[in-house]
Design a protein around this motif. Sequence first.
Motif, PDB file in Angstrom:
ATOM      1  N   UNK A  94     -12.835  41.112  20.891  1.00 55.13           N
ATOM      2  CA  UNK A  94     -12.434  39.886  20.310  1.00 55.13           C
ATOM      3  C   UNK A  94     -13.332  38.758  20.010  1.00 55.13           C
ATOM      4  N   UNK A  95     -14.384  38.591  20.952  1.00 54.05           N
ATOM      5  CA  UNK A  95     -15.472  37.514  20.764  1.00 54.05           C
ATOM      6  C   UNK A  95     -16.360  37.865  19.641  1.00 54.05           C
ATOM      7  N   UNK A  96     -16.361  39.126  19.045  1.00 53.03           N
ATOM      8  CA  UNK A  96     -17.375  39.563  18.234  1.00 53.03           C
ATOM      9  C   UNK A  96     -16.467  40.153  16.794  1.00 53.03           C
ATOM     10  N   UNK A  97     -15.199  39.998  16.764  1.00 50.16           N
ATOM     11  CA  UNK A  97     -14.614  40.419  15.534  1.00 50.16           C
ATOM     12  C   UNK A  97     -13.451  39.357  15.547  1.00 50.16           C
ATOM     13  N   UNK A  98     -13.585  38.213  14.569  1.00 52.95           N
ATOM     14  CA  UNK A  98     -12.690  37.204  14.356  1.00 52.95           C
ATOM     15  C   UNK A  98     -12.562  37.039  12.942  1.00 52.95           C
ATOM     16  N   UNK A  99     -11.727  36.142  12.559  1.00 52.59           N
ATOM     17  CA  UNK A  99     -11.248  36.127  10.974  1.00 52.59           C
ATOM     18  C   UNK A  99     -12.493  35.950  10.301  1.00 52.59           C
ATOM     19  N   UNK A 100     -13.574  35.230  10.662  1.00 56.62           N
ATOM     20  CA  UNK A 100     -14.574  35.119  10.088  1.00 56.62           C
ATOM     21  C   UNK A 100     -15.518  36.473   9.667  1.00 56.62           C
ATOM     22  N   UNK A 101     -15.448  37.242  10.711  1.00 53.06           N
ATOM     23  CA  UNK A 101     -15.876  38.784  10.600  1.00 53.06           C
ATOM     24  C   UNK A 101     -15.163  39.483   9.467  1.00 53.06           C
ATOM     25  N   UNK A 102     -13.904  39.327   9.484  1.00 55.80           N
ATOM     26  CA  UNK A 102     -13.120  39.905   8.268  1.00 55.80           C
ATOM     27  C   UNK A 102     -13.608  39.390   6.980  1.00 55.80           C
ATOM     28  N   UNK A 103     -13.608  38.245   6.724  1.00 58.48           N
ATOM     29  CA  UNK A 103     -14.104  37.416   5.565  1.00 58.48           C
ATOM     30  C   UNK A 103     -15.647  37.925   5.281  1.00 58.48           C
ATOM     31  N   UNK A 104     -16.437  37.901   6.315  1.00 57.80           N
ATOM     32  CA  UNK A 104     -18.096  38.355   5.961  1.00 57.80           C
ATOM     33  C   UNK A 104     -17.980  39.819   5.470  1.00 57.80           C
ATOM     34  N   UNK A 105     -17.072  40.739   6.179  1.00 53.87           N
ATOM     35  CA  UNK A 105     -17.119  42.163   5.743  1.00 53.87           C
ATOM     36  C   UNK A 105     -16.859  42.290   4.274  1.00 53.87           C
ATOM     37  N   UNK A 106     -15.508  41.482   3.878  1.00 53.69           N
ATOM     38  CA  UNK A 106     -14.955  41.775   2.792  1.00 53.69           C
ATOM     39  C   UNK A 106     -15.882  41.066   1.945  1.00 53.69           C
ATOM     40  N   UNK A 107     -16.639  40.032   1.981  1.00 49.57           N
ATOM     41  CA  UNK A 107     -17.439  39.441   0.970  1.00 49.57           C
ATOM     42  C   UNK A 107     -18.922  40.417   0.598  1.00 49.57           C
ATOM     43  N   UNK A 108     -19.004  40.995   1.681  1.00 47.17           N
ATOM     44  CA  UNK A 108     -20.269  42.000   1.639  1.00 47.17           C
ATOM     45  C   UNK A 108     -20.028  43.225   0.740  1.00 47.17           C
ATOM     46  N   UNK A 109     -18.758  43.615   1.073  1.00 47.20           N
ATOM     47  CA  UNK A 109     -18.142  44.977   0.491  1.00 47.20           C
ATOM     48  C   UNK A 109     -18.005  44.459  -1.140  1.00 47.20           C
ATOM     49  N   UNK A 110     -17.595  43.311  -1.321  1.00 41.96           N
ATOM     50  CA  UNK A 110     -17.465  43.084  -2.696  1.00 41.96           C
ATOM     51  C   UNK A 110     -18.763  42.788  -3.589  1.00 41.96           C
ATOM     52  N   UNK A 111     -19.706  42.380  -2.688  1.00 38.12           N
ATOM     53  CA  UNK A 111     -21.033  42.044  -3.403  1.00 38.12           C
ATOM     54  C   UNK A 111     -21.663  43.550  -3.703  1.00 38.12           C
TER      55      UNK A 111
END
Length: 513
Positions: A205-222
């Motif tokens: 939980x300290x390494x996967x937060x809402x920010x990590x969901x967003x970062x993953x999605x942003x990178x996948x989109x790119x």
Amino acid sequence: MKKDRITTINKTAETIETDLLVYFAVEAKGKMPECDTAVHSQVKKAFELKDFSGKAAEQILFYPPARSKIAAARVLVLGTGPVNKEKDKGAALDMLREVGGEVAKVCASVKARDVVVCLPPPKHLSPALTDPEISAGALAEGIILGDYRFEKYKESTRKKTDYPGLDEIKFVCKDNLKIVHQGVEKAKNAAFAACTARDMANEPGNHWTSADFAAYAKQLAADTGLGYRCLEKKEMEQMGMGGILAVNQGSYVPARMVVLEYLPENRTETILLVGKGLTFDSGGISIKPSAGMEEMKYDMCGGAAVMCAMQAVALEKPDVGVVAIVPATDNMSGSRALHPGDIISHYNGVTSEVVNTDAEGRLILADALAWGIEHFKPACVLDAATLTGAVIIGLGHHYTGLVSNNNALAKAVEAAGSLAGEPVWRLPLNKNYEKQIESDVADIKNTGGKPAGTITAAAYLSKFVGKTPWAHLDIAGTAWEFTKKAYIPKGPSGTATRTFINLVRNWKPGKIK
């Protein structure tokens, strides 16, 4: 393992240098198992000694002599059991995944870094598997999924001799190379998506937060050209998303609504996928028991499933549009945390009495469903969530609970789940269950008591989908501790990811009305 290191070739298998060469043998009711001529003598000898009959997972492992025509360091003959008379395609495919998982187990036991697999002829499989594309795909999925491991955080306990998994897989086929190649490519897309979902769930939980969901999605989109959007706290406040904001009140990590879009110009319809992204669930003020709470890092498995399904969508580029939404937050008991008895207002204006702050998943999904349907106007909407412990009481760890307002959509989900080896079981939903969530002080309340807990949770969500065809998957029993299979590891399974991928692959415009 890198995807480009999994290939399909038409070459004499015995001439390939590899750590492990795999053949299959089919049980034949008291007779010698059917097998490739290259290993006929070894199988015959083992059968005559009553050491091998081709039963499922039975093995012959031998080491070719130096002057042998076989270039492999080791040869495995793996029993598949008798020809599968199962007419159900899904059951037959899952048998092949199990075989693939057993191959991965042997690779781990001998620490093979590369493997060559000789695909069995269709007549050795099942009457339900006449298409070499899907049979090769199921076997490939089993090996890739069975080779999964998560050792990111092992440091002082890691040894140089630890097996890191496979580097390369080669599938050898004598016929239909192009068709088999297509099946293996699809298998890679689905299996790697499920493995990524497992990775997300394994993160603490300290390494996967809402920010990590967003970062993953942003990178996948790119990387793939998908559309990306992330609703931040201020925007959600302006929109009146009172459910996700209420759950987030006790947290120091802001909530986010993460959106990935695949919307081709020629699309005739759009499918909306919504996944619960609860990155850690303490229960809030209605706190959970401490025993087993560490598993609540898995409460985001629904969000992982829909995000990772988009990996395959981006690669396969179907004609139908697909949108994934993950409402992401954790559920903590900070000084501003939501209280039992509080009343909140959701995006569509429905007010809710929060009886239990540990019934938070439906609060964040409600806003995502209402906003997503209004914004994208989909032909149907599906959500996946580790929503209720009640589904485990009802179905154990063997079936995902399904609740739907549309028979055609429910059947499509059942079919997709069967093909993926992720079976679902439909539960009823009617006004009798809706009465259980009536509130004296608000439009609804967020729990209906212990009776039919899975269904009343779905009844809550139904208030936010209107007449849009909708299917709800409660994966609390299958997201981890899923039925033991050779290709499913201990811990998170990645379930629902491949179900969604199959649904999109087999989508026919106009089928859901």
